[in-house]
Design a protein around this motif. Structure first.
Motif, PDB file in Angstrom:
ATOM      1  N   VAL A  51      15.441  54.424  32.852  1.00 38.18           N
ATOM      2  CA  VAL A  51      16.171  54.272  31.585  1.00 38.18           C
ATOM      3  C   VAL A  51      15.195  53.966  30.464  1.00 38.18           C
ATOM      4  CG1 VAL A  51      17.865  52.885  30.305  1.00 38.18           C
ATOM      5  CG2 VAL A  51      18.293  53.465  32.700  1.00 38.18           C
ATOM      6  N   VAL A  52      15.404  54.606  29.315  1.00 38.05           N
ATOM      7  CA  VAL A  52      14.649  54.249  28.110  1.00 38.05           C
ATOM      8  C   VAL A  52      15.604  53.541  27.157  1.00 38.05           C
ATOM      9  CG1 VAL A  52      12.980  56.118  28.310  1.00 38.05           C
ATOM     10  CG2 VAL A  52      15.086  56.504  27.047  1.00 38.05           C
ATOM     11  N   VAL A  67      16.869  61.458  21.192  1.00 37.61           N
ATOM     12  CA  VAL A  67      15.716  61.012  21.962  1.00 37.61           C
ATOM     13  C   VAL A  67      15.196  62.164  22.809  1.00 37.61           C
ATOM     14  CG1 VAL A  67      14.856  59.369  23.671  1.00 37.61           C
ATOM     15  CG2 VAL A  67      16.645  58.668  22.073  1.00 37.61           C
ATOM     16  N   SER A  68      13.894  62.389  22.778  1.00 37.76           N
ATOM     17  CA  SER A  68      13.272  63.418  23.618  1.00 37.76           C
ATOM     18  C   SER A  68      11.977  62.866  24.191  1.00 37.76           C
ATOM     19  CB  SER A  68      13.002  64.699  22.824  1.00 37.76           C
ATOM     20  OG  SER A  68      12.111  64.453  21.758  1.00 37.76           O
ATOM     21  N   GLY A  80      18.906  62.071  29.354  1.00 41.68           N
ATOM     22  CA  GLY A  80      20.358  62.143  29.244  1.00 41.68           C
ATOM     23  C   GLY A  80      20.838  61.862  27.837  1.00 41.68           C
ATOM     24  N   PRO A  81      22.086  62.209  27.525  1.00 36.49           N
ATOM     25  CA  PRO A  81      22.641  61.936  26.201  1.00 36.49           C
ATOM     26  C   PRO A  81      22.557  60.446  25.869  1.00 36.49           C
ATOM     27  CG  PRO A  81      24.091  63.380  27.460  1.00 36.49           C
ATOM     28  CD  PRO A  81      23.057  62.869  28.424  1.00 36.49           C
ATOM     29  N   ALA A  93      19.309  57.814  30.053  1.00 36.30           N
ATOM     30  CA  ALA A  93      18.726  57.974  31.380  1.00 36.30           C
ATOM     31  C   ALA A  93      17.637  59.031  31.326  1.00 36.30           C
ATOM     32  CB  ALA A  93      19.809  58.385  32.376  1.00 36.30           C
ATOM     33  N   VAL A  94      16.596  58.849  32.140  1.00 35.24           N
ATOM     34  CA  VAL A  94      15.506  59.827  32.208  1.00 35.24           C
ATOM     35  C   VAL A  94      15.272  60.188  33.670  1.00 35.24           C
ATOM     36  CG1 VAL A  94      14.366  59.029  30.112  1.00 35.24           C
ATOM     37  CG2 VAL A  94      13.760  58.010  32.313  1.00 35.24           C
ATOM     38  N   SER A  95      14.748  61.390  33.883  1.00 39.45           N
ATOM     39  CA  SER A  95      14.416  61.794  35.243  1.00 39.45           C
ATOM     40  C   SER A  95      13.130  61.086  35.658  1.00 39.45           C
ATOM     41  CB  SER A  95      14.239  63.305  35.309  1.00 39.45           C
ATOM     42  OG  SER A  95      13.131  63.702  34.524  1.00 39.45           O
ATOM     43  N   PRO A  96      12.724  61.114  36.920  1.00 39.28           N
ATOM     44  CA  PRO A  96      11.476  60.454  37.311  1.00 39.28           C
ATOM     45  C   PRO A  96      10.326  60.847  36.386  1.00 39.28           C
ATOM     46  CG  PRO A  96      12.648  61.215  39.239  1.00 39.28           C
ATOM     47  CD  PRO A  96      13.400  61.739  38.045  1.00 39.28           C
TER      48      PRO A  96
END
Length: 202
Positions: A51-52, A67-68, A80-81, A93-96
């Motif tokens: 998570v960011v 966010v990117s 994620g949104p 949420a972010v992927s690994p």
């Protein structure tokens, strides 16, 4: 002096066009400072970070920051949104994460409607601990990370409703046409101006 008056209009137009182009990409720094982030700028976190979190000041109510994330090899890391909590905290949420330097970019809207885009970097290593999910994000339902596929132009990257590249070409063409017309008018005026007085006959 007449020639100078004819050239003033094109020069003024070019000045206005320059201001328009510059203002189209000028961020508003005053109201939306980043107060806190997880991972923090310059920090080192583990690949298990999922998570960011970004905490801002004075976000416009009803807006959600964009966010990117870009990995160390220049590839897009799915995000994620984003979801806003408490009116100022943004979670996604972010992927690994990929090991190496990751670059996070965010775009926010201030209370006065101005937008600001900034970025920061942090290090990801296999040996570091994953960043702890911030308390403000724990109670949220965050959608799984997705990769943007839309080819529509970003409204924040347009000028007069056109894509920035298209708008720049159109505005430059108009400027060249106007300036060219002004120069032609000056030459015609100079060409018809009497070059001297006729001598009296007789």
């Amino acid at each position: 002096m007449r020639g100078l008056r004819l050239l003033r209009a094109p020069a003024a137009l070019l000045g206005c066009l320059g201001v328009l182009l510059l203002s189209g990409g000028t961020p508003a720094y005053a109201h939306t400072a980043l107060k806190d982030a997880t991972p923090a700028p310059g920090s080192t976190v583990g690949t298990g970070t999922s998570v960011v979190e970004l905490t801002f000041a004075q976000l416009q109510p009803g807006t959600t920051p964009k966010v990117s994330l870009i990995g160390p090899t220049g590839t897009v890391v799915p995000v994620g949104p984003p979801v806003v909590a408490d009116g100022s905290v943004t979670c996604a949420a972010v992927s690994p994460l990929q090991t190496g330097v990751n670059t996070l970019t965010y775009t926010v809207t201030a209370t006065d409607g101005d937008t600001q885009t900034n970025a920061f970097q942090y290090q990801v290593t296999d040996s570091a601990r994953a960043a702890t999910t911030p308390t403000a994000c724990k109670g949220l339902t965050l959608a799984a990370p997705v990769t943007a596929t839309s080819t529509d132009p970003d409204p924040d990257d347009t000028i007069l409703g056109l894509g920035r590249t298209t708008a720049l070409v159109v505005l430059m063409a108009v400027a060249v046409t106007v300036v060219g017309g002004g120069l032609v008018a000056v030459r015609r005026t100079r060409g018809t101006r009497p070059t001297g007085r006729r001598r009296a006959t007789g």
